[in-house]
Design an enzyme around this catalytic site. Structure first.
Site, PDB file in Angstrom:
ATOM      1  N   LYS A 230       0.831  -1.214   0.000  1.00  0.00           N
ATOM      2  CA  LYS A 230       0.000   0.000   0.000  1.00  0.00           C
ATOM      3  C   LYS A 230       0.861   1.257   0.000  1.00  0.00           C
ATOM      4  CE  LYS A 230      -2.718  -2.448   3.449  1.00  0.00           C
ATOM      5  NZ  LYS A 230      -3.225  -2.402   4.815  1.00  0.00           N
TER       6      LYS A 230
ATOM      7  N   LYS B 264      -2.366  -1.213  -3.844  1.00  0.00           N
ATOM      8  CA  LYS B 264      -3.479  -0.561  -3.153  1.00  0.00           C
ATOM      9  C   LYS B 264      -3.097   0.839  -2.698  1.00  0.00           C
ATOM     10  CE  LYS B 264      -6.586  -1.563   0.707  1.00  0.00           C
ATOM     11  NZ  LYS B 264      -6.876  -2.332   1.892  1.00  0.00           N
TER      12      LYS B 264
END
Ligand SMILES: [Zn+2]
Length: 325
Positions: free
Chosen positions: A190, A246
């Site tokens: 992420k 992400k």
């Protein structure tokens, strides 16, 4: 003379010349299952609902009927404690979800488990900490144990979400030791982003802001592509079978970069809650056609190189794909 509109002559001509097309088999639907069994709309994610276990079965039936091959399961507990002990409890709630869904769907649905401490600890942070210091090894070890519990209950894939160092290595070792060599590890990578906010609100039991270690510490600097790719390389080196980029919207270039650097590794992209909210807000407040913005955003993620897309739009998108839109 070459005319670029010639190959756009008809709808079918446009479809014919496409190098790739989004299909329902690309989609993964994230679901929120509540231990208290209450079903209601998620305030921060309009259009999505918390599900009871029975509702989760119905939603998964819908997904399977639409050709969606996988769900990502988030369990929302009734109560949490300091150590997150509910995670390892015999007959814990997450285990119940996987047992039920596996019994119901067998090999027709891939069950992906989100593995993170924030689901279980009262502080709702992704890592253990003491006096402001992160306890990395303790966290990674616990994630390995949770992965085994979920695998035992029927999860096909475990997705470590804490982004602490060595989490994939610990998880792979724990799964292999327990005899779950066939359970895949799908690692989240992420970048730090405000687009996670509606999801945090959906998963948080209290209305209070989170205390303790700021989990943005573990996400990579959005400006720094090298930091992101280093984490991807490390996780794949530790045994990740698949990776999740992400959020998707702000990292389309990174999806392509991972595809170029690791062409043999399946890549997922997570169209996160904030991206979903943007699409909803555009359709509600700016006269944007909701179906169009949904498909536009999903197609751009696919074009960037994602093999799979986690999206709250999954059911709606699969319906449109079925209609040939
Ligand atoms: Zn977490």
């Amino acid at each position: 003379m070459r005319i670029t509109t010639r190959i756009k002559k008809s709808k079918q001509m446009i479809r014919l010349v496409r190098p790739l097309e989004l299909t329902s088999s690309d989609l993964i639907y994230p679901i929120f299952v509540r231990e208290d069994g209450k079903k209601f709309g998620i305030p921060s994610m309009k259009g999505q609902s918390y599900l009871s276990l029975a509702d989760a079965v119905k939603t998964c039936q819908q997904a399977v009927a639409l050709g969606i091959p996988a769900v990502m399961v988030f369990g929302v507990l009734k109560a949490k404690d300091a150590d997150g002990s509910a995670a390892l409890k015999k007959n814990g709630f997450h285990g119940k979800i996987f047992k039920r869904l596996k019994k119901e769907f067998g090999e027709d649905l891939v069950l992906i488990s989100n593995v993170c401490l924030c689901d279980f600890t009262v502080e709702e942070f992704c890592v253990y900490s003491k006096n402001g210091k992160v306890l990395n090894e303790k966290t990674a070890e616990m994630l390995g144990k949770i992965a085994v519990v979920h695998a035992e209950a029927g999860a096909d894939v475990v997705a470590p979400a804490a982004m602490c160092d060595g989490q994939v290595r610990h998880m792979r070792a724990a799964l292999d030791k327990a005899g779950y060599e066939d359970v895949s590890v799908m690692s989240y990578i992420k970048t730090d982003s405000v687009l996670f906010q509606p999801f945090f609100e959906a998963m948080t039991l209290s209305k209070e802001p989170r205390k303790g270690i700021n989990s943005s510490k573990f996400r990579t600097d959005i400006v720094n592509e090298k930091m992101f790719m280093q984490k991807v390389d490390l996780d794949i080196g530790e045994g990740a079978d698949m990776v999740i980029v992400k959020p998707a919207l702000v990292n389309l270039d990174l999806i392509l970069r991972v595809k170029q650097m690791h062409p043999t590794i399946p890549i997922a992209a997570y169209q996160v809650s904030g991206e979903y909210a943007i699409n909803k807000l555009l359709s509600e407040n700016a006269h944007v056609d909701e179906e169009k913005i949904m498909m536009e955003s999903l197609n751009s993620i696919k074009r960037a190189g994602a093999d799979m897309i986690l999206t709250y739009h999954a059911l709606e998108a699969a319906k449109l794909i079925r209609k040939g839109k």
